[in-house]
Design an enzyme around this catalytic site. Structure first.
Site, PDB file in Angstrom:
ATOM      1  N   GLY A   1       3.608  -4.575   4.235  1.00 49.70           N
ATOM      2  CA  GLY A   1       5.023  -4.899   4.277  1.00 49.70           C
ATOM      3  C   GLY A   1       5.300  -6.319   4.733  1.00 49.70           C
ATOM      4  N   ASN A   2       4.667  -6.729   5.828  1.00 51.18           N
ATOM      5  CA  ASN A   2       4.981  -8.045   6.380  1.00 51.18           C
ATOM      6  C   ASN A   2       4.219  -9.185   5.734  1.00 51.18           C
ATOM      7  OD1 ASN A   2       7.050  -7.749   8.563  1.00 51.18           O
ATOM      8  ND2 ASN A   2       5.595  -6.187   9.230  1.00 51.18           N
TER       9      ASN A   2
ATOM     10  N   TRP B   1       0.127   6.636   9.495  1.00 52.50           N
ATOM     11  CA  TRP B   1       1.030   6.211  10.565  1.00 52.50           C
ATOM     12  C   TRP B   1       2.420   5.863  10.050  1.00 52.50           C
ATOM     13  CZ3 TRP B   1      -1.554   3.098  15.100  1.00 52.50           C
ATOM     14  CH2 TRP B   1      -2.488   3.924  15.728  1.00 52.50           C
TER      15      TRP B   1
ATOM     16  N   HIS C   1       0.824  -1.210   0.000  1.00 51.13           N
ATOM     17  CA  HIS C   1       0.000   0.000   0.000  1.00 51.13           C
ATOM     18  C   HIS C   1       0.861   1.265   0.000  1.00 51.13           C
ATOM     19  CE1 HIS C   1       0.951   0.864   4.206  1.00 51.13           C
ATOM     20  NE2 HIS C   1       0.796  -0.432   4.434  1.00 51.13           N
ATOM     21  N   GLY C   2       0.277   2.369  -0.453  1.00 53.26           N
ATOM     22  CA  GLY C   2       0.965   3.650  -0.403  1.00 53.26           C
ATOM     23  C   GLY C   2       1.191   4.111   1.030  1.00 53.26           C
ATOM     24  N   GLU C   3       1.992   5.144   1.178  1.00 53.30           N
ATOM     25  CA  GLU C   3       2.315   5.650   2.516  1.00 53.30           C
ATOM     26  C   GLU C   3       1.036   5.928   3.314  1.00 53.30           C
ATOM     27  OE1 GLU C   3       5.384   8.967   3.991  1.00 53.30           O
ATOM     28  OE2 GLU C   3       3.472   9.819   3.325  1.00 53.30           O
TER      29      GLU C   3
ATOM     30  N   GLU D   1      -1.771  -6.870   7.475  1.00 56.56           N
ATOM     31  CA  GLU D   1      -0.445  -6.645   8.038  1.00 56.56           C
ATOM     32  C   GLU D   1      -0.252  -7.540   9.261  1.00 56.56           C
ATOM     33  OE1 GLU D   1       2.575  -6.254   8.146  1.00 56.56           O
ATOM     34  OE2 GLU D   1       2.876  -4.116   7.788  1.00 56.56           O
ATOM     35  N   ARG D   2       0.979  -7.752   9.608  1.00 55.43           N
ATOM     36  CA  ARG D   2       1.292  -8.435  10.865  1.00 55.43           C
ATOM     37  C   ARG D   2       0.715  -7.642  12.034  1.00 55.43           C
ATOM     38  NH1 ARG D   2       7.348  -7.984  13.234  1.00 55.43           N
ATOM     39  NH2 ARG D   2       6.904  -8.702  15.355  1.00 55.43           N
TER      40      ARG D   2
ATOM     41  N   GLY E   1       0.249  -2.175  12.328  1.00 54.98           N
ATOM     42  CA  GLY E   1      -0.365  -3.484  12.437  1.00 54.98           C
ATOM     43  C   GLY E   1      -1.780  -3.516  11.892  1.00 54.98           C
TER      44      GLY E   1
END
Length: 251
Positions: free
Chosen positions: A184-185, A17, A12-14, A90-91, A25
């Site tokens: 990311g994770n 957070w 995903h884009g920025e 996400e994690r 998370g």
């Protein structure tokens, strides 16, 4: 391409957070204006390189869903099937969710910070049910009893890979171009599987926001090019370096 489809991974884009350097998370935050622009650009890259997805998979979190929508819109592919699953989330960062990364690093030290953030099998402390950044009362997770209270990367692998094997692989076997817009994770978990990375090597892998990563797969679903190919390699290198530096105190 052969008989096997092409896999495109997109973080995903920025997010709001990300910009504030907070552990996110499963907290459902939106995109920054920069993040929205990254999402639009990712769709443009897909169109420019004639890598148009046939089906989209994403998580239940708005930063990924919004990125997917903007990317598909700019690639003129809003009409394709969209499949969402919590298994692509996400994690879960447990009790770290909502905490400043630099402050957490200063409080607990570099070694503990990196173990929580990047090790394969060390989860953060459990989040307290009913706390501000807990998901136990979130209706989207009612069928999984509110979801986890913390996770390490190994936990993400355990929940995501069966979905990849049982659901997503079917589209790849059918010769489709599959776009996964996730986090990311969850993407690190998949890359670890695709590239047969060790538990030690995955620690150093950082995935930038908003840049598509292409995997051409052979008939055994092995990458033709190990590590895949970013559609904008220079931006990807800079973005990965920025992810690696998270936790540094801002000047």
């Amino acid at each position: 391409m052969g008989d096997t489809g092409t896999l495109v991974l997109l973080r995903h884009g920025e997010s709001d957070w990300n910009a504030r350097n907070l552990f996110t998370g499963w907290v459902d935050v939106g995109l920054t204006e920069k993040g929205r622009a990254e999402a639009v650009r990712s769709g443009e890259l897909l169109a420019e390189q004639d890598l148009l997805p046939d089906v989209l998979y994403t998580s239940l979190l708005r930063r990924a869903i919004t990125t997917a929508h903007l990317a598909l819109d700019s690639a003129d592919r809003l009409w394709i099937p969209v499949r969402r699953s919590w298994r692509l989330n996400e994690r879960h960062y447990g009790a770290l969710q909502g905490l400043d990364k630099a402050e957490t690093k200063a409080r607990y030290g570099e070694e503990q910070f990196m173990a929580w953030r990047r090790s394969y099998d060390t989860p953060p402390p459990l989040i307290e049910k009913g706390s501000e950044f807990s998901q136990d009362a979130d209706p989207r997770y009612a069928n999984i009893d509110g979801g986890p209270l913390t996770e390490c990367l190994a936990d993400v692998v355990a929940r995501f890979l069966p979905y990849f094997t049982d659901v997503i692989v079917g589209d790849l076997r059918a010769g489709k171009t599959v776009l996964i817009v996730a986090h990311g994770n969850s993407l690190r978990a998949l890359v670890k599987h695709l590239d047969h990375m060790s538990d030690e090597d995955i620690v150093g892998l950082n995935i930038p926001t908003g840049i598509p990563l292409r995997y051409d797969l052979d008939e055994r679903l092995q990458p033709v090019v190990p590590g895949g190919t970013y559609l904008d390699p220079e931006a990807a290198a800079a973005g990965a370096a920025a992810v690696a530096s998270q936790g540094a105190a801002k000047a």
